[in-house]
Enzyme design. Structure first.
Site, PDB file in Angstrom:
ATOM      1  CG  ASN A 124      -2.257  -0.713   0.919  1.00  0.00           C
ATOM      2  OD1 ASN A 124      -2.664  -1.570   1.689  1.00  0.00           O
ATOM      3  ND2 ASN A 124      -2.911  -0.378  -0.173  1.00  0.00           N
ATOM      4  CB  CYS A 155      -8.170  -2.302   7.190  1.00  0.00           C
ATOM      5  SG  CYS A 155      -9.727  -1.398   7.000  1.00  0.00           S
ATOM      6  N   GLY A 194     -10.345   1.909   6.600  1.00  0.00           N
ATOM      7  CA  GLY A 194     -11.003   1.910   7.900  1.00  0.00           C
ATOM      8  C   GLY A 194     -12.505   1.744   7.866  1.00  0.00           C
ATOM      9  CG  ASP A 206     -14.473  -2.670   3.565  1.00  0.00           C
ATOM     10  OD1 ASP A 206     -15.708  -2.670   3.548  1.00  0.00           O
ATOM     11  OD2 ASP A 206     -13.786  -2.190   2.637  1.00  0.00           O
ATOM     12  NE  ARG A 207      -8.853  -5.409   5.191  1.00  0.00           N
ATOM     13  CZ  ARG A 207      -7.840  -5.416   4.325  1.00  0.00           C
ATOM     14  NH1 ARG A 207      -7.069  -6.493   4.239  1.00  0.00           N
ATOM     15  NH2 ARG A 207      -7.589  -4.372   3.562  1.00  0.00           N
ATOM     16  CE  LYS A 255     -16.762   2.748  -1.111  1.00  0.00           C
ATOM     17  NZ  LYS A 255     -15.549   2.770  -1.956  1.00  0.00           N
ATOM     18  NE  ARG A 297     -16.368  -2.794   0.578  1.00  0.00           N
ATOM     19  CZ  ARG A 297     -15.713  -1.927  -0.167  1.00  0.00           C
ATOM     20  NH1 ARG A 297     -16.096  -1.709  -1.427  1.00  0.00           N
ATOM     21  NH2 ARG A 297     -14.665  -1.276   0.313  1.00  0.00           N
TER      22      ARG A 297
END
EC number: 3.1.3.95
Length: 625
Positions: free
Chosen positions: A310, A397, A400, A402-403, A439, A443
């Site tokens: 990343n 993640c 910030g 999702d996981r 989202k 998603r």
């Protein structure tokens, strides 16, 4: 949508989902000129309108072709078989309802992911010409149609228009839904009240309205909790060094040791290893809100190789040399693309036929339970660090949403028994997922025809699966039952409610979602008994540590394989059913006892000699089974 076997008579005016559905008489003239009274044909929600109906062959993957009539409304696809089914066809399965020996298929259009034409004008095979429909809820539907009269084209165009309304400048059904409930689900979550329940603000943490117009971060909620010593100007400077301006903010504080769970996005380190003194100082301020701890623990949800990669796109992670008073750990949870492919593999082995001969190896090859294990393991580490008082925890993640949401919400569920109640869980979802900008629109793809969109991913489903795994290991710890989790997932896709629409709070405010749509919590909270776990025992301050080993995790059959009648488990659970009967019997005896007491006290001339309550007369009646 989860439906039950019905014993309705043909002239029934039954309600769907309690009081919310209208069975209205709809008369229309079909192409053959016959007036059809469709009173029994299709149930309708207030605001739901019938668009068309057509004779089709439903290619049932379990029992072969079934001749029926399909009705398409602006909310659902509804099939009623025209054949009387023999007794061996009358299996009970969530997809189907049997009424007067007819098969019923009831599918919200929101669950449709893809509509394809099968066969061409020259197709000669039996039932080879029609439509193939892929759904988001682990099933497919196939309909055969007549080749003459453009019947397929008409049905394809109508389905495409109403299953993907955003692609046709139409509103999602939630904005047309006129259902009324006796409770307002939009009032469930009030951020000020929830933070007050946690004992905030206090001497170390304050509530800030710096984001009230979503100017600091357009994907964060308007109200944030930040360190008391950090000024709003400090927050603005920190935002420039965090992806999407998603600065570290408080999610939860331990009621006793005052360690905290903080969430954010990755720092913008980049390939050159940039540093930001304001960000470094801010993390130190977070650590110093608790004088008992010497280090701040940072859990980066990503595999370390991904975090390093990343950097090439401007992201990265907190290095030891820049953040001296912090410890960084990677949790090895894979990204949205890996999760999407994993779920596809699960569907391949469970629908339409379950891979029996090599079940264990097939399930293992999907890696789904392995991903569940890693998410749970990460959440356990967060919860343990905070519960022990050893350290406050920062979770992120990449962006910030999702996981990070999976880890914070699961850790909070383990730490705080309030979130294990029905309304507490609704607040947890509203807070950590909906208000903090998971989202959902991207998603899930609500109303969007682009089924190949790389943003689609089952992150929220994975979270609910983790909750289910916990409920299996702690059967008395949760007020809600399995049906509660399933109805949440069903309406994640259905577009009947506004709860999961759009990507963030600012978008929902622009669309006036709370004013123009109904909340899913209105449906659930108006009929709570249906979603209650009869084994629930309320406990305060008990921390749950599920076992996250592969030996203790299992595939959620009642969700992933619920469409297959041959796999379906007993519903309701016979032990649960018997327990509920015993509780009802207990309540009946207590009621009779109260009646006898009243009758007896009226006859007695000396009131003090009679017991004052049923429990005094017969204390063992109150004993919990």
């Amino acid at each position: 949508m989860n439906l039950r076997v019905s014993r309705m008579a043909s002239a029934s005016t039954s309600k769907y989902n309690s009081h919310s559905l209208e069975n209205e008489s709809i008369k229309r003239t079909s192409r053959d000129g016959v007036n059809r009274d469709l009173t029994e044909a299709v149930p309708r929600l207030p605001g739901e309108t019938l668009i068309t109906d057509k004779e089709v062959i439903y290619i049932c993957p379990f029992n072969g072709p079934i001749k029926g009539r399909v009705y398409i409304t602006n909310y659902r696809l509804y099939l009623r078989s025209l054949e009387t089914l023999s007794s061996h066809w009358r299996f009970e399965v969530d997809t189907c309802l049997f009424q007067d020996s007819s098969l019923i298929l009831d599918v919200p259009l929101g669950v449709i992911s893809r509509i394809e034409k099968m066969g061409g004008a020259t197709s000669r095979g039996e039932n080879s010409y029609g439509l193939d429909i892929t759904c988001k809820d682990m099933r497919n539907l196939r309909f055969a149609l007549k080749q003459e009269g453009h019947s397929r084209r008409d049905m394809f165009e109508i389905l495409t228009r109403y299953a993907f309304p955003l692609a046709h400048s139409l509103p999602l059904f939630a904005f047309l839904n006129e259902e009324k409930f006796n409770v307002d689900g939009w009032t469930v979550y009030n951020p000020v009240e929830e933070y007050r329940r946690q004992g905030l603000p206090n001497h170390h943490w304050r509530i800030t309205f710096i984001n009230k117009c979503y100017e600091l971060c357009d994907t964060y909620p308007a109200l944030l909790v930040v360190p008391y010593r950090a000024s709003d100007d400090d927050l603005r400077r920190v935002a420039t060094f965090r992806s999407r301006n998603r600065i570290p903010v408080l999610s939860w504080i331990h009621p006793e040791n005052k360690t905290v769970i903080v969430r954010c996005s990755q720092p913008l380190v980049g390939m050159s290893g940039k540093r930001n003194k304001d960000d470094e100082k801010y993390l130190d301020v977070i650590r110093e809100t608790n004088k008992q701890i010497s280090k701040l623990t940072i859990y980066d949800a990503r595999p370390s190789v991904n975090a390093v990669a990343n950097k090439a796109t401007g992201g990265g992670y907190e290095s030891d040399d820049a953040y001296h008073n912090a410890e960084l750990f990677f949790l090895d949870i894979h990204n949205i693309h890996v999760m999407r492919e994993s779920l596809k593999k699960v569907k391949d082995i469970v629908y339409p036929n379950v891979e029996e001969s090599h079940w264990l190896s097939s399930l293992e090859s999907t890696h789904w339970l392995e991903h569940i294990k890693l998410v749970l393991t990460g959440a356990i580490q967060v919860a343990d660090k905070v519960s022990s008082g050893k350290s406050s925890v920062l979770v992120h993640c990449s962006d910030g949403w999702d996981r990070t949401a999976q880890l914070t919400s699961l850790a909070m569920l383990m730490l705080d028994s309030f979130y294990r109640s029905i309304e507490g869980f609704e607040i947890l979802v509203q807070k950590e997922w909906i208000s903090f900008g998971h989202k959902f629109a991207s998603r899930i793809g609500h109303g969007d025809k682009n089924h190949t969109d790389a943003d689609r991913s089952p992150i929220f489903l994975q979270f609910i699966d983790c909750v289910w795994q916990m409920s299996k290991q702690f059967p008395t710890a949760f007020e809600f039952n399995e049906q509660f989790l399933i109805i949440i997932l069903d309406h994640l896709y259905s577009c009947r409610f506004g709860t999961f629409l759009f990507n963030c709070e600012s978008a929902r405010e622009r669309q006036k979602v709370t004013e123009r749509t109904v909340s899913l919590w209105s449906l659930i909270n108006s009929n709570k008994e249906k979603f209650k776990n009869p084994f629930y025992t309320k406990e305060i301050n008990r921390v749950l540590y599920p076992v996250a080993s592969m030996r203790h995790l299992e595939l959620w059959v009642n969700y992933y394989i619920r469409w297959n009648p041959r796999i379906k488990q007993q519903q309701p659970n016979p032990v649960e059913q018997r327990y509920m009967e015993l509780l009802a019997l207990r309540d009946e005896y207590i009621k009779r006892l109260e009646e006898l007491q009243l009758a007896n006290s009226a006859k007695l001339s000396d009131p003090p000699t009679s017991p004052s309550s049923p429990s005094q007369m017969m204390p063992h009646v109150q004993t919990h089974f």
